[in-house]
Enzyme design. Structure first.
Site, PDB file in Angstrom:
ATOM      1  N   ASP A 129      57.186 -25.759  -9.038  1.00 40.57           N
ATOM      2  CA  ASP A 129      57.927 -25.237  -7.683  1.00 40.57           C
ATOM      3  C   ASP A 129      57.462 -26.568  -6.569  1.00 40.57           C
ATOM      4  O   ASP A 129      58.490 -26.714  -5.792  1.00 40.57           O
ATOM      5  CB  ASP A 129      57.406 -24.239  -7.366  1.00 40.57           C
ATOM      6  N   ASN A 170      61.658 -28.061 -17.068  1.00 33.24           N
ATOM      7  CA  ASN A 170      60.765 -28.878 -17.767  1.00 33.24           C
ATOM      8  C   ASN A 170      60.987 -29.278 -19.106  1.00 33.24           C
ATOM      9  O   ASN A 170      62.247 -28.875 -19.636  1.00 33.24           O
ATOM     10  CB  ASN A 170      59.401 -27.925 -17.797  1.00 33.24           C
ATOM     11  N   THR A 195      60.719 -32.400 -15.696  1.00 37.10           N
ATOM     12  CA  THR A 195      59.361 -32.517 -15.526  1.00 37.10           C
ATOM     13  C   THR A 195      58.648 -32.703 -16.983  1.00 37.10           C
ATOM     14  O   THR A 195      58.930 -31.766 -17.901  1.00 37.10           O
ATOM     15  CB  THR A 195      58.916 -31.407 -14.628  1.00 37.10           C
ATOM     16  N   GLY A 217      54.653 -37.136 -16.161  1.00 35.07           N
ATOM     17  CA  GLY A 217      55.489 -37.337 -15.199  1.00 35.07           C
ATOM     18  C   GLY A 217      56.695 -36.882 -15.136  1.00 35.07           C
ATOM     19  O   GLY A 217      56.980 -35.373 -15.337  1.00 35.07           O
ATOM     20  N   GLN A 251      64.236 -17.755 -16.379  1.00 32.39           N
ATOM     21  CA  GLN A 251      65.101 -16.898 -16.907  1.00 32.39           C
ATOM     22  C   GLN A 251      65.888 -17.441 -18.095  1.00 32.39           C
ATOM     23  O   GLN A 251      66.915 -16.763 -18.829  1.00 32.39           O
ATOM     24  CB  GLN A 251      66.126 -16.660 -15.641  1.00 32.39           C
TER      25      GLN A 251
END
Length: 322
Positions: free
Chosen positions: A243, A181, A209, A214, A159
Site C-alpha cells: 500500500d 505483486n 512489485t 524491487g 480480491q
C-alpha cells in the site's frame, strides 16, 4: 499477531486436504489499516489531497478523525450504523510469512456509493485507484470511471482470489495503471487465460512489485523499467508495504515525474512501512526521505522529488496524537 516459529514447518504435505492448525502467538496488537485508508494516508503524508471512498461501520469515528488529521478527505466514506468496519486478522511468522482472514462488515455496502456525488463536491480527480473492496463496488467504480472518462488504476489485489477470470479482466480493461505483486500477476494470467502481452494491450502500464527484488513496470512495445528498493534500516513488519508503494508511485505520477523516479519514490515509502510495525505507523520526515533517495538512487532523483515535498510538514510539526 506474531508467531515465533515458521508457518511452513507446521504444514504437512500429505495432510493438506484436512488442515487443522492452531498457533500460539506472542501477542495481539490492534491497529488501524485497510488498503484504501493506507494508500490515502500515504498520499496525504506526501502532501497530496487524497479523497477516500468506501464504507465503514459505526465504530470508525476515531479512525475518521485520524485520517482527516493526516490530510485525507473522508467525506466520501459511507457510515453503515448496523455493521462493524471491515477487519483483517493476520498472523506473521519469524520468516515474515503470513496467514490472514478478512471480515468485510460494512464494506458490503460500498457499491451504493456514487462516485459522481463525491466528485461533484471535490471537483475532478487526476486518477481514481480502484483497490480491493466489495467486488460489486469495484465493478461499479470501474464502470463509473470508464463512463465518465476518468483515468483509473486497477488494483484488485486480495480480491483476485474470489474473482472469475472474466470479472478480473473487466476490472483491468482500460486502466491507466495495473498494480499487482508477483503472485497476483501469475494468478491474474491463470484466471484470465491471457498471456502477459495480451494483458498489456488492455492497460497503459503494468506495475509488478517483487518484494526484495524491487519493482518492474511494463508498457507494451517499450523496454521494462526496473528498480530495486533502498537499503532498509530494519525489517519490522511487511504488512502494508504494498500500500505504501502504491501511495509513493501514485504521488510521483501525479507530480508528472518519470516512471523510474515514481517507482523509486514508491520503493522508499514501502521501505519506511517495512521499518515500522503496522501499516500506518511509519514516519515521513521530508529531509530524511530526500537524503535516503539521494543515497540510494543519486542526487538527480532526490532533486526531482524535493520541490514536491517542500510544503510537507516535518514530524515535529504534526498535531499531537499522530
Amino acid at each position: 499477531m506474531t508467531f515465533p516459529g515458521a508457518i511452513a514447518e507446521q504444514l504437512l504435505p500429505d495432510e493438506l486436504d484436512r488442515v487443522s492448525l492452531s498457533f500460539l502467538v506472542d501477542g495481539l496488537e490492534i491497529r488501524r489499516g485497510g488498503v484504501g485508508a493506507n494508500i490515502a494516508l500515504g498520499l496525504g503524508r506526501l502532501g497530496l489531497a487524497p479523497v477516500l471512498v468506501g464504507a465503514a461501520g459505526s465504530d470508525h469515528a476515531a479512525y475518521d478523525a485520524l485520517l482527516r488529521d493526516g490530510g485525507v478527505d473522508t467525506a466520501g466514506v459511507l457510515t453503515v450504523p448496523d455493521l462493524l468496519t471491515a477487519r483483517f486478522l493476520c498472523t506473521t511468522d519469524r520468516d515474515q510469512n503470513q496467514i490472514a482472514s478478512f471480515y468485510p462488515g460494512a464494506m458490503t455496502r460500498a457499491a451504493t456509493i456514487r462516485l459522481a456525488d463525491v466528485l461533484a463536491r471535490t471537483g475532478p480527480a487526476r486518477i481514481v485507484l480502484v483497490g480491493p473492496d466489495d467486488p460489486e463496488a469495484m465493478r461499479v467504480r470501474t464502470e463509473e470511471c470508464r463512463a465518465a472518462g476518468i483515468p483509473f488504476a486497477a488494483d484488485p489485489s486480495q480480491q483476485l482470489a474470489r474473482l472469475t477470470g472474466a470479472e478480473a479482466l473487466d476490472l483491468v480493461r482500460g486502466a491507466e495503471v495495473l498494480f499487482t505483486n508477483a503472485y497476483e500477476r501469475e494468478l491474474l494470467l491463470q484466471k484470465t487465460g491471457l498471456a502477459a502481452d495480451e494483458v498489456l494491450r488492455q492497460v497503459g502500464s503494468w506495475v509488478t512489485t517483487l518484494g526484495a527484488d524491487g519493482v518492474r513496470i511494463e508498457r507494451r512495445g517499450e523496454p521494462d523499467v526496473r528498480t530495486s528498493p533502498p537499503p532498509e534500516r530494519l525489517k519490522a513488519d511487511p504488512t502494508g508495504v504494498g500500500d505504501a508503494f502504491r501511495a509513493g508511485y501514485l504521488a510521483a505520477t501525479v507530480w508528472h515525474l518519470p516512471t523510474l523516479v515514481a517507482a523509486r519514490v514508491g520503493c522508499l515509502l514501502a521501505t519506511l512501512a517495512l521499518e515500522a510495525v503496522g501499516t500506518q505507523e511509519y514516519v515521513l520526515d521530508p529531509a530524511d526521505f530526500l537524503r535516503r533517495l539521494a543515497d540510494a538512487y543519486g542526487p538527480d532523483t532526490a532533486g526531482l522529488v524535493g520541490p514536491h515535498l517542500a510544503s510537507v510538514r516535518t514530524p515535529e510539526a504534526l498535531p499531537a496524537g499522530r
